[in-house]
Write a protein that holds these residues in place. Structure first.
Motif, PDB file in Angstrom:
ATOM      1  N   ARG A   1       0.794  -1.225   0.000  1.00 24.09           N
ATOM      2  CA  ARG A   1       0.000   0.000   0.000  1.00 24.09           C
ATOM      3  C   ARG A   1       0.827   1.276   0.000  1.00 24.09           C
ATOM      4  O   ARG A   1       0.324   2.324  -0.361  1.00 24.09           O
ATOM      5  N   ASN A   2       2.082   1.229   0.426  1.00 19.74           N
ATOM      6  CA  ASN A   2       2.902   2.445   0.388  1.00 19.74           C
ATOM      7  C   ASN A   2       3.764   2.451  -0.870  1.00 19.74           C
ATOM      8  O   ASN A   2       4.356   1.450  -1.242  1.00 19.74           O
ATOM      9  N   LEU A   3       3.801   3.595  -1.519  1.00 27.90           N
ATOM     10  CA  LEU A   3       4.569   3.726  -2.758  1.00 27.90           C
ATOM     11  C   LEU A   3       6.025   4.086  -2.504  1.00 27.90           C
ATOM     12  O   LEU A   3       6.874   3.889  -3.377  1.00 27.90           O
ATOM     13  N   SER A   4       6.311   4.640  -1.326  1.00 31.41           N
ATOM     14  CA  SER A   4       7.672   5.028  -0.974  1.00 31.41           C
ATOM     15  C   SER A   4       7.761   5.112   0.543  1.00 31.41           C
ATOM     16  O   SER A   4       6.816   4.760   1.248  1.00 31.41           O
ATOM     17  N   ARG A   5       8.867   5.629   1.038  1.00 28.73           N
ATOM     18  CA  ARG A   5       9.036   5.858   2.473  1.00 28.73           C
ATOM     19  C   ARG A   5       8.422   7.198   2.894  1.00 28.73           C
ATOM     20  O   ARG A   5       8.249   7.442   4.084  1.00 28.73           O
ATOM     21  N   GLU A   6       8.131   8.046   1.956  1.00 30.87           N
ATOM     22  CA  GLU A   6       7.644   9.386   2.269  1.00 30.87           C
ATOM     23  C   GLU A   6       6.258   9.350   2.886  1.00 30.87           C
ATOM     24  O   GLU A   6       5.396   8.581   2.471  1.00 30.87           O
ATOM     25  N   GLY A   7       6.063  10.197   3.899  1.00 33.13           N
ATOM     26  CA  GLY A   7       4.758  10.325   4.527  1.00 33.13           C
ATOM     27  C   GLY A   7       4.499   9.374   5.678  1.00 33.13           C
ATOM     28  O   GLY A   7       3.391   9.331   6.204  1.00 33.13           O
ATOM     29  N   TYR A   8       5.520   8.612   6.088  1.00 30.58           N
ATOM     30  CA  TYR A   8       5.385   7.638   7.167  1.00 30.58           C
ATOM     31  C   TYR A   8       6.585   7.734   8.109  1.00 30.58           C
ATOM     32  O   TYR A   8       7.622   8.279   7.759  1.00 30.58           O
ATOM     33  N   ILE A   9       6.441   7.145   9.289  1.00 29.58           N
ATOM     34  CA  ILE A   9       7.528   7.014  10.253  1.00 29.58           C
ATOM     35  C   ILE A   9       8.099   5.603  10.102  1.00 29.58           C
ATOM     36  O   ILE A   9       7.346   4.628  10.114  1.00 29.58           O
ATOM     37  N   TRP A  10       9.415   5.501   9.952  1.00 34.71           N
ATOM     38  CA  TRP A  10      10.064   4.190   9.806  1.00 34.71           C
ATOM     39  C   TRP A  10      11.050   3.982  10.941  1.00 34.71           C
ATOM     40  O   TRP A  10      11.873   4.857  11.224  1.00 34.71           O
ATOM     41  N   PRO A  11      11.001   2.825  11.609  1.00 30.26           N
ATOM     42  CA  PRO A  11      11.823   2.619  12.799  1.00 30.26           C
ATOM     43  C   PRO A  11      13.321   2.595  12.541  1.00 30.26           C
ATOM     44  O   PRO A  11      14.100   2.844  13.450  1.00 30.26           O
ATOM     45  N   ASP A  12      13.742   2.345  11.315  1.00 31.48           N
ATOM     46  CA  ASP A  12      15.176   2.329  11.013  1.00 31.48           C
ATOM     47  C   ASP A  12      15.670   3.677  10.506  1.00 31.48           C
ATOM     48  O   ASP A  12      16.860   3.854  10.276  1.00 31.48           O
ATOM     49  N   ARG A  13      14.777   4.642  10.343  1.00 29.30           N
ATOM     50  CA  ARG A  13      15.160   5.950   9.805  1.00 29.30           C
ATOM     51  C   ARG A  13      14.785   7.091  10.735  1.00 29.30           C
ATOM     52  O   ARG A  13      15.508   8.090  10.830  1.00 29.30           O
ATOM     53  N   ASP A  14      13.660   6.976  11.405  1.00 28.05           N
ATOM     54  CA  ASP A  14      13.108   8.084  12.179  1.00 28.05           C
ATOM     55  C   ASP A  14      13.151   7.801  13.674  1.00 28.05           C
ATOM     56  O   ASP A  14      13.271   6.663  14.098  1.00 28.05           O
ATOM     57  N   ASN A  15      13.011   8.861  14.452  1.00 29.98           N
ATOM     58  CA  ASN A  15      12.910   8.713  15.903  1.00 29.98           C
ATOM     59  C   ASN A  15      11.473   8.325  16.222  1.00 29.98           C
ATOM     60  O   ASN A  15      10.667   9.152  16.637  1.00 29.98           O
ATOM     61  N   SER A  16      11.160   7.081  16.019  1.00 30.72           N
ATOM     62  CA  SER A  16       9.790   6.609  16.183  1.00 30.72           C
ATOM     63  C   SER A  16       9.315   6.707  17.627  1.00 30.72           C
ATOM     64  O   SER A  16       8.120   6.858  17.875  1.00 30.72           O
ATOM     65  N   ASP A  17      10.225   6.667  18.586  1.00 33.15           N
ATOM     66  CA  ASP A  17       9.836   6.795  19.988  1.00 33.15           C
ATOM     67  C   ASP A  17       9.199   8.155  20.264  1.00 33.15           C
ATOM     68  O   ASP A  17       8.340   8.272  21.130  1.00 33.15           O
ATOM     69  N   ALA A  18       9.618   9.173  19.539  1.00 36.61           N
ATOM     70  CA  ALA A  18       9.100  10.526  19.749  1.00 36.61           C
ATOM     71  C   ALA A  18       7.779  10.760  19.021  1.00 36.61           C
ATOM     72  O   ALA A  18       7.146  11.795  19.216  1.00 36.61           O
ATOM     73  N   ALA A  19       7.337   9.828  18.195  1.00 35.17           N
ATOM     74  CA  ALA A  19       6.145  10.039  17.372  1.00 35.17           C
ATOM     75  C   ALA A  19       4.889   9.386  17.922  1.00 35.17           C
ATOM     76  O   ALA A  19       3.787   9.777  17.535  1.00 35.17           O
ATOM     77  N   PHE A  20       5.030   8.408  18.817  1.00 32.59           N
ATOM     78  CA  PHE A  20       3.883   7.616  19.264  1.00 32.59           C
ATOM     79  C   PHE A  20       3.751   7.589  20.775  1.00 32.59           C
ATOM     80  O   PHE A  20       4.742   7.610  21.499  1.00 32.59           O
ATOM     81  N   ASP A  21       2.504   7.513  21.242  1.00 33.01           N
ATOM     82  CA  ASP A  21       2.191   7.275  22.646  1.00 33.01           C
ATOM     83  C   ASP A  21       1.571   5.893  22.750  1.00 33.01           C
ATOM     84  O   ASP A  21       0.823   5.470  21.868  1.00 33.01           O
TER      85      ASP A  21
END
Length: 137
Positions: free
Chosen positions: A76-96
Motif C-alpha cells: 500500500r505504500n509507494l515510498s518511504r515518504e509520509g510515514y515514520i520508519w523505525p530504522d530511519r526516524d525517531n519513532s519513539d518521539a512520534a507515538f504514545d
C-alpha cells in the motif's frame, strides 16, 4: 514502534530472505512495527514494496516483521515518504502507548506521518474499538 539501528549491511544478499538472521542479530527478534516478539513465521519485510519499485535485496529496504503487520501493510505504500520508519526516524518521539496496548500519534510536527503509519500497519486494531480486529487477527 521502537527505533532500530541496523548499521551497514554485513554482506551482499542473493535472496532477501537470507538477511533474516543478520536482521535478527542487529535489531532483535521482534516485529519492527508492532514490537511483538516473534518466535516463528518471522518475515523479512520490504519497507518499499518490490511491487512499487523497492529494491528487493537492498539492506536499507529490509526489516523484520510479523506476518500480521507485513500482510496488513502489503504493497500500500509507494515510498518511504509520509510515514515514520523505525530504522530511519525517531519513532519513539512520534507515538504514545497506553497500558492496554493502544497506540496514538503524539502532538508533534510529524503527527500526520505518525497517523499515516498507524493506518498503514493497522496498529490501531484493538478489541472494543472502532477498528475491531478480524477473526484472523
Amino acid at each position: 514502534m521502537r527505533a532500530v539501528l541496523k548499521g551497514e549491511s554485513p554482506q551482499t544478499y542473493k535472496r532477501y530472505q537470507d538477511a533474516r538472521n543478520d536482521l535478527g542479530s542487529r535489531i532483535d527478534w521482534h516485529c519492527s512495527y508492532c514490537e511483538m516478539a516473534i518466535t516463528n513465521m518471522i518475515e523479512v519485510e520490504h519497507v518499499v514494496p518490490t511491487a512499487n519499485g523497492g529494491d528487493p535485496l537492498a539492506w536499507e529496504n529490509l526489516l523484520l516483521s510479523c506476518k500480521y503487520c507485513n500482510t496488513v501493510k502489503g504493497a500500500r505504500n509507494l515510498s518511504r515518504e509520509g510515514y515514520i520508519w523505525p530504522d530511519r526516524d525517531n519513532s519513539d518521539a512520534a507515538f504514545d502507548y497506553s497500558e492496554t496496548g493502544g497506540i496514538t500519534a503524539k502532538d508533534t510536527p510529524v503527527r500526520a506521518e505518525a497517523i499515516a503509519t498507524i493506518g498503514l500497519m493497522g496498529l490501531d486494531r484493538n478489541p472494543g474499538t472502532s477498528h475491531e480486529p478480524s477473526k484472523a487477527d
